[in-house]
Design a protein around this motif. Structure first.
Motif, short mmCIF file in Angstrom:
data_model
loop_
_atom_site.label_atom_id
_atom_site.label_comp_id
_atom_site.label_asym_id
_atom_site.label_seq_id
_atom_site.Cartn_x
_atom_site.Cartn_y
_atom_site.Cartn_z
N ALA A 1 -118.78 -29.83 -2.99
CA ALA A 1 -117.86 -29.20 -3.93
C ALA A 1 -118.31 -27.78 -4.27
O ALA A 1 -117.49 -26.85 -4.34
CB ALA A 1 -117.76 -30.04 -5.20
N LYS A 2 -119.61 -27.59 -4.46
CA LYS A 2 -120.13 -26.25 -4.77
C LYS A 2 -119.90 -25.30 -3.60
O LYS A 2 -119.60 -24.12 -3.79
CB LYS A 2 -121.62 -26.34 -5.10
N GLU A 3 -120.07 -25.82 -2.38
CA GLU A 3 -119.84 -24.98 -1.20
C GLU A 3 -118.39 -24.49 -1.15
O GLU A 3 -118.09 -23.40 -0.64
CB GLU A 3 -120.18 -25.75 0.07
N LYS A 4 -117.49 -25.30 -1.70
CA LYS A 4 -116.08 -24.92 -1.72
C LYS A 4 -115.72 -24.09 -2.95
O LYS A 4 -114.56 -23.73 -3.14
CB LYS A 4 -115.20 -26.17 -1.65
N GLY A 5 -116.75 -23.85 -3.78
CA GLY A 5 -116.56 -22.94 -4.90
C GLY A 5 -116.05 -23.56 -6.19
O GLY A 5 -115.49 -22.85 -7.03
N TYR A 6 -116.24 -24.86 -6.38
CA TYR A 6 -115.79 -25.43 -7.65
C TYR A 6 -116.75 -26.53 -8.12
O TYR A 6 -117.47 -27.13 -7.33
CB TYR A 6 -114.37 -25.99 -7.54
N GLU A 7 -116.76 -26.71 -9.43
CA GLU A 7 -117.52 -27.80 -10.06
C GLU A 7 -116.55 -28.94 -10.32
O GLU A 7 -115.38 -28.72 -10.64
CB GLU A 7 -118.13 -27.33 -11.37
N ARG A 8 -117.04 -30.15 -10.22
CA ARG A 8 -116.16 -31.28 -10.51
C ARG A 8 -116.92 -32.36 -11.26
O ARG A 8 -118.15 -32.44 -11.24
CB ARG A 8 -115.56 -31.86 -9.23
N THR A 9 -116.17 -33.15 -11.99
CA THR A 9 -116.73 -34.27 -12.74
C THR A 9 -116.65 -35.53 -11.87
O THR A 9 -115.60 -35.81 -11.29
CB THR A 9 -115.95 -34.49 -14.05
N PHE A 10 -117.74 -36.26 -11.80
CA PHE A 10 -117.78 -37.46 -10.98
C PHE A 10 -117.59 -38.70 -11.85
O PHE A 10 -118.14 -38.80 -12.95
CB PHE A 10 -119.10 -37.54 -10.20
N ARG A 11 -116.82 -39.61 -11.31
CA ARG A 11 -116.48 -40.82 -12.05
C ARG A 11 -117.19 -42.03 -11.46
O ARG A 11 -117.15 -42.27 -10.25
CB ARG A 11 -114.97 -41.06 -12.02
N PHE A 12 -117.83 -42.81 -12.36
CA PHE A 12 -118.45 -44.06 -11.97
C PHE A 12 -117.81 -45.20 -12.74
O PHE A 12 -117.54 -45.09 -13.94
CB PHE A 12 -119.96 -44.07 -12.32
N MET A 13 -117.57 -46.31 -12.05
CA MET A 13 -117.22 -47.54 -12.73
C MET A 13 -118.50 -48.32 -12.96
O MET A 13 -119.34 -48.42 -12.06
CB MET A 13 -116.23 -48.37 -11.90
N VAL A 14 -118.67 -48.85 -14.16
CA VAL A 14 -119.86 -49.62 -14.50
C VAL A 14 -119.50 -51.10 -14.45
O VAL A 14 -118.61 -51.56 -15.17
CB VAL A 14 -120.40 -49.24 -15.88
N LEU A 15 -120.18 -51.82 -13.57
CA LEU A 15 -119.84 -53.21 -13.27
C LEU A 15 -121.03 -54.12 -13.47
O LEU A 15 -122.19 -53.68 -13.52
CB LEU A 15 -119.37 -53.35 -11.81
N GLY A 16 -120.76 -55.41 -13.52
CA GLY A 16 -121.85 -56.38 -13.59
C GLY A 16 -121.37 -57.69 -14.16
O GLY A 16 -120.27 -57.79 -14.71
N VAL A 17 -122.19 -58.72 -14.03
CA VAL A 17 -121.87 -59.99 -14.66
C VAL A 17 -122.12 -59.85 -16.16
O VAL A 17 -122.78 -58.90 -16.60
CB VAL A 17 -122.70 -61.16 -14.05
N PRO A 18 -121.59 -60.76 -16.98
CA PRO A 18 -121.74 -60.61 -18.43
C PRO A 18 -123.19 -60.54 -18.90
O PRO A 18 -124.09 -61.18 -18.33
CB PRO A 18 -121.04 -61.87 -18.97
N ASN A 19 -123.40 -59.77 -19.95
CA ASN A 19 -124.67 -59.72 -20.69
C ASN A 19 -125.82 -59.13 -19.91
O ASN A 19 -126.98 -59.36 -20.23
CB ASN A 19 -125.05 -61.13 -21.19
#
Length: 284
Positions: A110-128
């Motif tokens: 993204a930087k090479e293309k000249g822009y900053e971007r926000t990255f999205r993560f999904m947080v997953l897992g079994v309960p608790n």
């Protein structure tokens, strides 16, 4: 011991929501319980993010043994992994660095293309396993509801951070527990709703497992010297803790709850419920 099965209706909706939102995310953070990383791994969650980077967070490492070995095994299989205790604010920098590492190539492109971007993560897992606590650690403040009861998070929540956005999700089990040994370990650590469990069975099985792996812990905590019978060990717990009913009968209900609670709160010391072979043979 009766078969453990737990897949309430909201988990079906949660899986559908995860699949619908996966396309919006650059990767996933899958939170595992460091005491049983193989048992707390749900391969169906990994499949939601096939082809995208995944960071495995072995949380509650303060309650676990052999976390370094587990991290190495996951990394050797090609996954990214970090072990930490998400309730300690000092781990924030370590976790942020791990998140950065899994999207480094995308960020550099993204930087090479000249822009900053926000990255999205999904947080997953079994309960608790501590998904919401991990998010709170990353955000530096309490943004999500946390608790020690399986199934606290019910709906999706987007949390904005510097450079990242995180999607918190409900804990989700596989629809069927093909491996009942893993299911039992999840019951020990509180990932399965206590209301559906037979605590007598769980406590007796836990005492038998601890006698095999950590007999000295049982001796220190409960004065147990004879490990030949799980029921005999439970009797010793009643005697040591004073769980005696009128008439001299043992209060097995209190003893069973106490044994499981002692494990969950770390009073039996740091443990590794899975074997390293369990971790080595898991398809992270």
């Amino acid at each position: 011991m009766k078969t453990i099965q737990w897949f309430p209706g909201h988990m079906t909706k949660a899986m559908r929501m995860m699949k619908d939102n996966a396309a919006l995310c650059d990767g996933a953070i899958i939170v595992l319980d460091a005491r049983c990383p193989a048992s707390s791994f749900n391969e169906k969650l990994k499949k939601v993010f096939a082809g995208k980077p995944i960071l495995y967070v072995l949380n509650k490492s303060d309650l676990a043994e052999k976390t370094d070995e587990c991290v190495k095994l996951i990394r050797s299989s090609g996954g990214a992994a970090v072990a930490l205790n998400a309730t300690e604010s000092g781990c924030r920098r370590q976790l942020l660095a791990a998140c950065d590492s899994v999207v480094r190539e995308k960020r550099e492109r993204a930087k090479e293309k000249g822009y900053e971007r926000t990255f999205r993560f999904m947080v997953l897992g079994v309960p608790n396993t501590g998904k919401s606590t991990v998010i709170n650690l990353l955000s530096g403040s309490k943004r999500t509801v946390t608790g020690d009861k399986a199934g606290v998070t019910r709906g999706k929540q987007w949390i904005r951070l510097d450079g990242f956005e995180l999607l918190d999700t409900p804990g989700t089990m596989p629809p069927a527990f093909e491996n009942q040994t893993y299911a039992r370990r999840l019951a020990y650590v509180g990932s399965i709703n206590d209301d559906i469990l037979d605590f007598d069975d769980i406590a007796l099985a836990l005492l038998a497992d601890m006698a095999e792996k950590y007999p000295e812990r049982l001796s220190e905590r409960y004065g147990i010297t004879d490990f030949s019978s799980a029921l005999g060990m439970l009797d010793a717990v009643c005697v040591r803790r004073g769980f005696i009913l009128r008439g001299g009968d043992y209060d097995y209900d209190r003893a069973c709850r106490a044994v499981v609670d002692d494990l969950r709160k770390g009073r039996l010391g740091a443990v590794m419920l899975d074997s390293l072979d369990d971790v080595r043979n898991t398809n992270f």
